[in-house]
Structure formats: structure tokens, C-alpha cells
Design an enzyme around this catalytic site. Structure first.
Site, short mmCIF file in Angstrom:
data_model
loop_
_atom_site.label_atom_id
_atom_site.label_comp_id
_atom_site.label_asym_id
_atom_site.label_seq_id
_atom_site.Cartn_x
_atom_site.Cartn_y
_atom_site.Cartn_z
N LYS A 42 -10.92 -4.04 -3.68
CA LYS A 42 -11.95 -3.00 -3.78
C LYS A 42 -11.44 -1.81 -4.56
CE LYS A 42 -13.54 -3.80 0.97
NZ LYS A 42 -12.49 -3.56 1.98
N LYS B 76 0.83 -1.21 0.00
CA LYS B 76 0.00 0.00 0.00
C LYS B 76 0.87 1.25 0.00
CE LYS B 76 -4.40 -1.47 1.98
NZ LYS B 76 -5.36 -1.28 3.06
N LYS C 33 -4.72 -10.29 -6.51
CA LYS C 33 -5.91 -10.52 -5.69
C LYS C 33 -7.05 -9.57 -6.08
CE LYS C 33 -5.94 -8.34 -1.87
NZ LYS C 33 -5.92 -7.68 -0.58
P1 TYM Z 1 -10.64 -5.85 3.92
O1 TYM Z 1 -11.68 -4.81 4.11
O2 TYM Z 1 -9.54 -5.59 2.95
O3 TYM Z 1 -11.32 -7.21 3.53
C1 TYM Z 1 -12.38 -7.75 4.27
C2 TYM Z 1 -12.27 -9.27 4.30
O4 TYM Z 1 -12.32 -9.79 2.97
C3 TYM Z 1 -11.19 -10.63 2.74
N1 TYM Z 1 -10.78 -10.48 1.34
C4 TYM Z 1 -10.69 -11.49 0.46
N2 TYM Z 1 -10.94 -12.80 0.59
C5 TYM Z 1 -10.77 -13.57 -0.51
N3 TYM Z 1 -10.37 -13.08 -1.72
C6 TYM Z 1 -10.11 -11.76 -1.88
N4 TYM Z 1 -9.72 -11.29 -3.06
C7 TYM Z 1 -10.28 -10.90 -0.76
N5 TYM Z 1 -10.12 -9.57 -0.58
C8 TYM Z 1 -10.43 -9.33 0.71
C9 TYM Z 1 -10.13 -10.12 3.69
O5 TYM Z 1 -9.14 -11.09 3.94
C10 TYM Z 1 -10.96 -9.77 4.91
O6 TYM Z 1 -11.18 -10.90 5.70
N6 TYM Z 1 -7.68 -5.24 7.88
C11 TYM Z 1 -8.91 -5.84 7.44
C12 TYM Z 1 -10.14 -5.40 8.22
C13 TYM Z 1 -10.03 -5.56 9.70
C14 TYM Z 1 -10.14 -6.77 10.43
C15 TYM Z 1 -10.04 -6.40 11.81
C16 TYM Z 1 -10.33 -8.11 10.07
C17 TYM Z 1 -9.87 -4.55 10.60
N7 TYM Z 1 -9.87 -5.05 11.86
C18 TYM Z 1 -10.11 -7.35 12.81
C19 TYM Z 1 -10.37 -9.06 11.09
C20 TYM Z 1 -10.26 -8.68 12.45
C21 TYM Z 1 -9.14 -5.47 5.98
O7 TYM Z 1 -8.65 -4.50 5.50
O8 TYM Z 1 -10.02 -6.25 5.34
#
Ligand code: TYM
Length: 330
Positions: free
Chosen positions: A196, A112, A193
Site C-alpha cells: 500500500k 519497516k 511485494k
Molecule cells: P495488511 O494490512 O498489510 O494486509 C492485509 C492483508 O493483505 C495481505 N497482503 C497481501 N496478499 C498477497 N499479496 C500481497 N502483495 C499482499 N499484501 C498484503 C496480507 O497478508 C494481509 O492478510 N498485520 C496485518 C493486519 C492484522 C491482522 C490481524 C491480520 C492486524 N491484526 C489479525 C490477521 C489477523 C497487516 O498489516 O495486514
């Protein structure tokens, strides 16, 4: 005691089928076996600039999608991170026990940061705030996609370090990864991957995309130089399409092989599109119903915050006491 599950999603941009298959869809399936807390992590979203109006809209949209996907508000708590100030407070306390070297190793930070002209300190501290989200509720299990495994591992390291410096305080959280769908790749480029923020038109299927658009995106997905499915030689594009189908359908590897071996790519894509639409269309209908009454969402989010705040506050109190931070004489 019933074990506790915690996870979160950033309200930045469009939720896509990767988020659903890697995270949200699994939360729905597992929620009733646990005490469940699912966070909309708006404080994480602002680690890169968000247009305020878009962020505001996105937070509500996310809450609507959680409910439409099947998160049960009678059982599970949906919480907007910033409405429980203890998240930020614990993040600072944990920052003070986290070596910078640990944060410098985070692959998501490196990726990032490389994409930003100016890197905010929040982006660097991001995994500490995530550790705070998890440890605040003494979560036992954290269901995430593959890309978040390193961050959950770090939360464990921070918990361990805190416990060894100040005495047993935090529960060690375990990671839970979906067997299929933990890493859905971009449809336009199956070597990266699905995300968003990627800008390519054919990159992702958004959870609120209309059926026609879903079909178009999947029919255009990048495959390889073969013309029919060969399980021994297939490239990452075909593997990704098969993963999407398998994660939605719940089919076994054997069923997948029997059904898809030798099928032409055009037919494969058609079936992946139909399977995806058959899952997303009912969700979209529910989403429209749920969001027709905006006060309903506010009620759910308020209730979520009210229920989890005492848990969060008691952890922060305990941590402060352990660290010797000022607490009133009893
Ligand atoms: P974020 O918002 O990027 O993604 C949310 C969840 O979706 C999963 N994910 C995917 N799974 C499969 N294939 C993909 N291409 C894909 N893209 C995203 C992510 O692994 C995630 O589970 N840092 C985290 C948010 C967060 C969090 C937490 C998660 C903040 N605090 C505490 C767990 C516990 C994030 O940016 O996810």
C-alpha cells in the site's frame, strides 16, 4: 461449535489487488462456513505516522470496500479495532509474556524499522497487538497473505507460552493461505511485494482505480527479455501476471498452461487487465452505492462492535483471572 475465523487489514493507504487476492477475496468465499470477524485495524495503522484526516477517511473507505467486495453484514462482523477497547487491554497483558527476542526476529519489523528515521515502540509491539486481535476471539483460523504468516506463528507461540505459564486459556489459531495469490508482487518491480505504501506510479492496482488506470498500469508491467509466455523460463514479472489472472479466474494450472503458453506478452497483459477490470468494476459500483449513505456504514460498524464486545470482554476477564490481576470477589 462453528469454528471462528478472524482476520484484519490496516486502513493505511490504498487497498490493492494483493490485499484482495491474498486476503479479502478469500474471506468473502469462506465467510459462511465460519463465524467470521473481520477487523479494520486502525491501532496497527498508527504504528507509523498517519495524517489524522486521511486515516479517518481510510477507515470508512475500508468498511465500504469490505461490503462492496461481498462481506455479508448479516452474517459476518466488521469491526473497527479501536472501538473494542479489549484489543488494547489484551495486547498489554500479552506483552508481559512475550520475550523481546521473539519480536526482534520479526522480518516485517526489521524491514519497516529500516525505512523509518525514528522507530516508535508501537512498531516493535505491533505483532503482540495482532496476537491480541486473534486470541481475543479464540479464533480457530486466520486467513492472511504470505507476509503475515510469521505474525500468526508468533500469536501461536504467545498463546502456547501463556497456556503453559497460567493454564489452558487460548485456542491455537491456524493460518490459512490462498493457493494462488498469497504473494502478489509489485507490477513495476516483481521482486518486491505489492504494498500500500510503495510510491512508484506503476506499482499497484488499487481496488478503486478506474478501469483506464488499471489497464495502463497492467500494460506497463515489467516482464522479461522474452516476448511470449514460456512456462519453463519465465521470469518473476510474467509469473506475477499469470498469478493475478489465475487468482481472479480460479483456473487450474492445466487450463493456464493450455491457454497462455506461447501467448505474446502484449496479449497476456491485455487479458490480465480485462480479467482484473471485470472483477473490480462491479465492486466499484457497489462501493458507490454503499457509501452514498454514510450512516449505513456507521450502523454496520456499531453492530459489529456491539456483537463482538461481550466475546472480547469475557476473554480479557478470563486472562486477568488467570494472571491474578485484581478482579472483584464473587
Ligand atoms: P495488511 O494490512 O498489510 O494486509 C492485509 C492483508 O493483505 C495481505 N497482503 C497481501 N496478499 C498477497 N499479496 C500481497 N502483495 C499482499 N499484501 C498484503 C496480507 O497478508 C494481509 O492478510 N498485520 C496485518 C493486519 C492484522 C491482522 C490481524 C491480520 C492486524 N491484526 C489479525 C490477521 C489477523 C497487516 O498489516 O495486514
Amino acid at each position: 461449535m462453528i469454528p471462528r475465523v478472524l482476520s484484519g487489514i490496516q486502513p493505511s493507504g490504498n487497498l490493492h489487488i494483493g490485499n484482495y487476492l491474498g486476503a479479502l477475496g478469500n474471506w468473502v468465499k469462506m465467510q459462511h462456513q465460519f463465524e467470521s470477524i473481520f477487523c479494520i485495524v486502525d491501532l496497527h495503522a498508527i504504528t507509523v505516522y498517519q495524517k489524522p484526516e486521511e486515516l479517518r477517511t481510510s477507515i470508512r473507505e475500508m468498511a465500504g470496500i469490505f461490503l462492496a467486495a461481498g462481506i455479508d453484514p448479516k452474517h459476518s462482523r466488521i469491526v473497527v479495532q479501536s472501538t473494542v477497547p479489549a484489543h488494547s487491554e489484551l495486547a498489554w497483558l500479552l506483552t508481559c509474556v512475550t520475550p523481546m527476542g521473539w519480536l526482534e526476529r520479526m522480518t516485517q519489523f526489521k524491514a519497516k524499522a529500516a525505512a523509518q528515521e525514528s522507530v516508535g515502540d508501537g512498531l516493535f509491539q505491533y505483532p503482540v497487538l495482532m496476537a491480541a486481535d486473534i486470541l481475543l476471539y479464540q479464533a480457530n483460523l486466520v486467513p492472511v497473505g504470505e507476509d503475515q504468516m510469521q505474525h500468526v506463528e508468533l500469536a501461536r507461540d504467545i498463546a502456547q507460552r501463556f497456556n503453559s505459564l497460567y493454564g489452558e486459556t487460548f485456542v491455537m489459531p491456524a493460518t490459512k493461505i490462498a493457493e494462488v495469490g498469497a504473494r502478489i508482487m509489485g507490477l513495476d518491480d516483481p521482486t518486491s511485494k505489492m504494498s500500500k505504501s510503495a510510491t512508484g506510479a506503476g506499482h499497484r492496482v488499487g481496488l478503486l482505480d478506474p478501469p483506464e488506470k488499471i489497464k495502463k498500469t497492467i500494460m506497463k508491467a515489467t516482464t522479461d527479455s522474452n516476448s511470449a509466455v514460456d512456462f519453463e523460463t519465465m521470469g518473476p514479472g510474467v509469473r506475477n501476471l499469470l498469478s493475478i489472472f489465475q487468482a481472479f479466474s480460479g483456473w487450474t494450472n492445466e487450463q493456464m498452461r493450455q491457454h497462455f503458453a506461447g501467448l505474446r506478452y502484449g496479449d497476456l497483459k491485455k487479458q490480465v487487465a480485462e480479467m482484473t477490470i471485470s472483477h473490480l468494476e462491479p465492486m466499484q459500483t457497489r462501493y458507490r452505492e454503499i457509501t452514498a449513505d454514510p450512516t449505513y456504514l456507521d450502523r454496520i460498524l456499531q453492530e459489529g462492535a456491539d456483537i463482538v464486545t461481550p466475546i472480547a470482554n469475557s476473554t480479557v476477564e478470563l486472562v486477568k483471572e488467570r494472571m491474578g490481576i485484581y478482579t472483584k470477589a464473587r
